[in-house]
Design a protein around this motif. Sequence first.
Motif, PDB file in Angstrom:
ATOM      1  N   ASN A   1      36.912 -13.168 -13.432  1.00  0.00           N
ATOM      2  CA  ASN A   1      38.076 -13.044 -12.563  1.00  0.00           C
ATOM      3  C   ASN A   1      39.343 -12.994 -13.419  1.00  0.00           C
ATOM      4  N   GLN A   2      40.100 -11.916 -13.320  1.00  0.00           N
ATOM      5  CA  GLN A   2      41.399 -11.858 -13.984  1.00  0.00           C
ATOM      6  C   GLN A   2      42.380 -12.618 -13.096  1.00  0.00           C
ATOM      7  N   SER A   3      42.420 -13.921 -13.315  1.00  0.00           N
ATOM      8  CA  SER A   3      43.194 -14.814 -12.462  1.00  0.00           C
ATOM      9  C   SER A   3      44.641 -14.884 -12.924  1.00  0.00           C
ATOM     10  N   VAL A   4      45.548 -14.892 -11.954  1.00  0.00           N
ATOM     11  CA  VAL A   4      46.978 -15.015 -12.233  1.00  0.00           C
ATOM     12  C   VAL A   4      47.458 -16.290 -11.544  1.00  0.00           C
ATOM     13  N   PHE A   5      47.866 -17.266 -12.348  1.00  0.00           N
ATOM     14  CA  PHE A   5      48.289 -18.562 -11.837  1.00  0.00           C
ATOM     15  C   PHE A   5      49.811 -18.623 -11.768  1.00  0.00           C
ATOM     16  N   ILE A   6      50.322 -19.060 -10.627  1.00  0.00           N
ATOM     17  CA  ILE A   6      51.762 -19.205 -10.430  1.00  0.00           C
ATOM     18  C   ILE A   6      52.086 -20.697 -10.471  1.00  0.00           C
ATOM     19  N   GLN A   7      52.970 -21.096 -11.356  1.00  0.00           N
ATOM     20  CA  GLN A   7      53.359 -22.498 -11.445  1.00  0.00           C
ATOM     21  C   GLN A   7      54.299 -22.795 -10.272  1.00  0.00           C
ATOM     22  N   THR A   8      53.741 -23.426  -9.247  1.00  0.00           N
ATOM     23  CA  THR A   8      54.467 -23.579  -7.987  1.00  0.00           C
ATOM     24  C   THR A   8      55.685 -24.485  -8.104  1.00  0.00           C
ATOM     25  N   LYS A   9      55.741 -25.309  -9.142  1.00  0.00           N
ATOM     26  CA  LYS A   9      56.953 -26.108  -9.352  1.00  0.00           C
ATOM     27  C   LYS A   9      58.136 -25.213  -9.692  1.00  0.00           C
ATOM     28  N   ASN A  10      57.856 -24.090 -10.349  1.00  0.00           N
ATOM     29  CA  ASN A  10      58.920 -23.171 -10.746  1.00  0.00           C
ATOM     30  C   ASN A  10      59.164 -22.087  -9.704  1.00  0.00           C
ATOM     31  N   VAL A  11      58.154 -21.801  -8.895  1.00  0.00           N
ATOM     32  CA  VAL A  11      58.301 -20.835  -7.796  1.00  0.00           C
ATOM     33  C   VAL A  11      57.879 -21.571  -6.521  1.00  0.00           C
ATOM     34  N   PRO A  12      58.730 -22.474  -6.014  1.00  0.00           N
ATOM     35  CA  PRO A  12      58.313 -23.386  -4.946  1.00  0.00           C
ATOM     36  C   PRO A  12      58.243 -22.774  -3.557  1.00  0.00           C
ATOM     37  N   ASP A  13      58.947 -21.663  -3.314  1.00  0.00           N
ATOM     38  CA  ASP A  13      58.982 -21.080  -1.967  1.00  0.00           C
ATOM     39  C   ASP A  13      57.748 -20.206  -1.750  1.00  0.00           C
ATOM     40  N   VAL A  14      56.924 -20.607  -0.774  1.00  0.00           N
ATOM     41  CA  VAL A  14      55.691 -19.878  -0.527  1.00  0.00           C
ATOM     42  C   VAL A  14      55.969 -18.430  -0.167  1.00  0.00           C
ATOM     43  N   ARG A  15      57.112 -18.157   0.453  1.00  0.00           N
ATOM     44  CA  ARG A  15      57.436 -16.781   0.836  1.00  0.00           C
ATOM     45  C   ARG A  15      57.651 -15.896  -0.384  1.00  0.00           C
ATOM     46  N   VAL A  16      58.193 -16.451  -1.444  1.00  0.00           N
ATOM     47  CA  VAL A  16      58.365 -15.680  -2.685  1.00  0.00           C
ATOM     48  C   VAL A  16      57.000 -15.381  -3.295  1.00  0.00           C
ATOM     49  N   ARG A  17      56.120 -16.376  -3.293  1.00  0.00           N
ATOM     50  CA  ARG A  17      54.784 -16.164  -3.854  1.00  0.00           C
ATOM     51  C   ARG A  17      54.010 -15.143  -3.024  1.00  0.00           C
ATOM     52  N   GLN A  18      54.158 -15.211  -1.709  1.00  0.00           N
ATOM     53  CA  GLN A  18      53.518 -14.210  -0.857  1.00  0.00           C
ATOM     54  C   GLN A  18      54.078 -12.822  -1.135  1.00  0.00           C
ATOM     55  N   ALA A  19      55.389 -12.725  -1.322  1.00  0.00           N
ATOM     56  CA  ALA A  19      56.018 -11.431  -1.624  1.00  0.00           C
ATOM     57  C   ALA A  19      55.480 -10.858  -2.925  1.00  0.00           C
ATOM     58  N   MET A  20      55.220 -11.730  -3.913  1.00  0.00           N
ATOM     59  CA  MET A  20      54.661 -11.262  -5.179  1.00  0.00           C
ATOM     60  C   MET A  20      53.307 -10.599  -4.959  1.00  0.00           C
ATOM     61  N   LEU A  21      52.514 -11.146  -4.034  1.00  0.00           N
ATOM     62  CA  LEU A  21      51.199 -10.579  -3.764  1.00  0.00           C
ATOM     63  C   LEU A  21      51.312  -9.275  -2.970  1.00  0.00           C
ATOM     64  N   TYR A  22      52.192  -9.244  -1.972  1.00  0.00           N
ATOM     65  CA  TYR A  22      52.364  -8.032  -1.179  1.00  0.00           C
ATOM     66  C   TYR A  22      52.958  -6.885  -2.001  1.00  0.00           C
ATOM     67  N   ALA A  23      53.674  -7.192  -3.053  1.00  0.00           N
ATOM     68  CA  ALA A  23      54.385  -6.152  -3.811  1.00  0.00           C
ATOM     69  C   ALA A  23      53.472  -5.317  -4.699  1.00  0.00           C
ATOM     70  N   ILE A  24      52.281  -5.839  -5.035  1.00  0.00           N
ATOM     71  CA  ILE A  24      51.467  -5.173  -6.052  1.00  0.00           C
ATOM     72  C   ILE A  24      50.290  -4.430  -5.433  1.00  0.00           C
ATOM     73  N   ASP A  25      49.829  -3.402  -6.148  1.00  0.00           N
ATOM     74  CA  ASP A  25      48.706  -2.575  -5.699  1.00  0.00           C
ATOM     75  C   ASP A  25      47.519  -2.845  -6.618  1.00  0.00           C
ATOM     76  N   ARG A  26      46.709  -3.829  -6.256  1.00  0.00           N
ATOM     77  CA  ARG A  26      45.591  -4.235  -7.105  1.00  0.00           C
ATOM     78  C   ARG A  26      44.463  -3.205  -7.098  1.00  0.00           C
ATOM     79  N   LYS A  27      44.256  -2.548  -5.963  1.00  0.00           N
ATOM     80  CA  LYS A  27      43.203  -1.538  -5.893  1.00  0.00           C
ATOM     81  C   LYS A  27      43.494  -0.380  -6.836  1.00  0.00           C
ATOM     82  N   MET A  28      44.755   0.022  -6.916  1.00  0.00           N
ATOM     83  CA  MET A  28      45.122   1.111  -7.816  1.00  0.00           C
ATOM     84  C   MET A  28      44.873   0.712  -9.265  1.00  0.00           C
ATOM     85  N   VAL A  29      45.233  -0.523  -9.609  1.00  0.00           N
ATOM     86  CA  VAL A  29      45.011  -1.008 -10.972  1.00  0.00           C
ATOM     87  C   VAL A  29      43.521  -1.012 -11.303  1.00  0.00           C
TER      88      VAL A  29
END
Length: 553
Positions: free
Chosen positions: A319-347
């Motif tokens: 698994n090419q895992s990407v860990f987000i340090q939630t103390k530094n990115v505390p707003d769940v909406r920002v973390r969700q936006a990071m996931l919605y922004a990328i095209d993993r299938k294309m990669v």
Amino acid sequence: MRKERRWKKVLSALVLAAAMGVTAVGCGTSGGNTGSQPQGENAAATETAEVSDDIVNIGVTNTLGTLNPLLMDGGETNKYATSLMFLPLVELNSNLEFEGEIADSVTTEDNKNFIVHIDEKASWSDGEKITADDVVYTALRLTSPVIGNTSMMYYVFEGVGDDGFTEEGAESIDGIKAIDDATVQFTTKEEMSLTTFENSYARYLMTLPKHVIEQYTEEELKTAEWFNHPDVVSGPYMVTDFDVDHYISYKANENYWKGAPKIAKLNIKIVSGSQLYAGLQSGEIDITQPTMSVIPEEDYDSVEALSNVNVVYGEPVTNQSVFIQTKNVPDVRVRQAMLYAIDRKMVLEQLLKGKGEVADGFLSSASPFYDDSIVPVEQDVEKAKELLAEAGWDGSQTLRFYVNSGDSAFVNAANVFVAQWAAVGIKVEVQTVDFATLMSVAGTNDYDILAVQYTYAPVDPYPDVAWLLGGEDSWTGYGDDSVNEALAKTQTTSDMDEIKGLYSVVDQKVQEDVPMFSAYIVSAQAAVNKRLSNATPSVYGFFNNVEQWEITK
């Protein structure tokens, strides 16, 4: 919870092992830990190995630490190189089923007392029977503070301290006792699932011959030359020579109790990934394995075109895992936006030629606990922008994204993600570092995003997941009561459907809160020379029947 804290401690130790260039188990990742395990960089190049009609050369790109089972850190190459000589109690096969090696059964009635019965046919190469005393003696040495192995996790057993050691000079362990000549009882301090016991302990206890090694003091056992050229083994092969950076050479154990190997000599060649194609083409490498032998994705087509090999693709477990340090990115909406922004299938399609899959959470389709009803989040740029607006994200913050410089495919993927994040207003700066530095950074939690290739054991993801979602000291800094409760329950039941449901709770929550995401899960390429028969590259069980490998004349 106490159990989660204990697992956190052991995974920290394994991460430190990984930082020294070892694929950790149970994390793991892993190095190991098949087990479960972070995947390190390719090893240094090797000298040209012997090519012969009577020798089989196995090409690996992971490093070797030691051939002494008492010092083993759980690195994947360490585990398999050692188990060719000293069998574990059980091993996973290619179908992810536990099958006996020294043991013919492992049972429990209460998830605390595990009864291991030794196969009546099991014997050492000198003809002596393998007994319960051998198993107990090996465990006693593994828990010795003099030998000082911090990676084997034995603090879970009664009579072993929380530091993983017994008292210096101890002659017994309350939680590991011989019941009779062929039966050992392991007793844990807290409940543990049978699969966790088998995967994290029975697969990694390489029993040693008490009647041979009891001549050494514990201090001597750390450096005894005997381990480099053992003359009494339980497995199919004996080491004849090795260079920790380049190769391990073996000869067949003609007295192997499962039957003498058909191949007289084996070599494990430690090479760089870029050398695997040339070695397969020339015949200097006969076989590779999907996780120990990392063929670069850019060589996949070339390897498939070779006329002298058969190509297979392993189960999707890395698994090419990407860990987000939630103390530094505390707003769940920002973390969700990071996931919605990328095209993993294309990669996946463009960089890995579609050899793998995209999934949310920790589990892949290779796991019996995988829930295919959890549909991976797809790219939705407008949704990402809406979430950022709701969060009041002003775009002024630059997130630091640490990536393994030795993983060329993911370095390219990371740059794609950075461009896609920029398109929605998230600034990210990639920091490419070597694997050792990456693990050092992971230990400090001084990052915003961190990417690691991680193998979560499909049949037992508990140790890794419990650590990675284990609160403020973990790689994610994330904790959740519903996740903790579900994980704890996986250790108190043997009902596969119930366990699947519990992991579904975890993966669903991870998809919602995004403390991590999977960029992709790799189905790694492997190859075997057509002159070999009965030898099939597989993620698990690669050496289970190595004595049946045969060279076709």
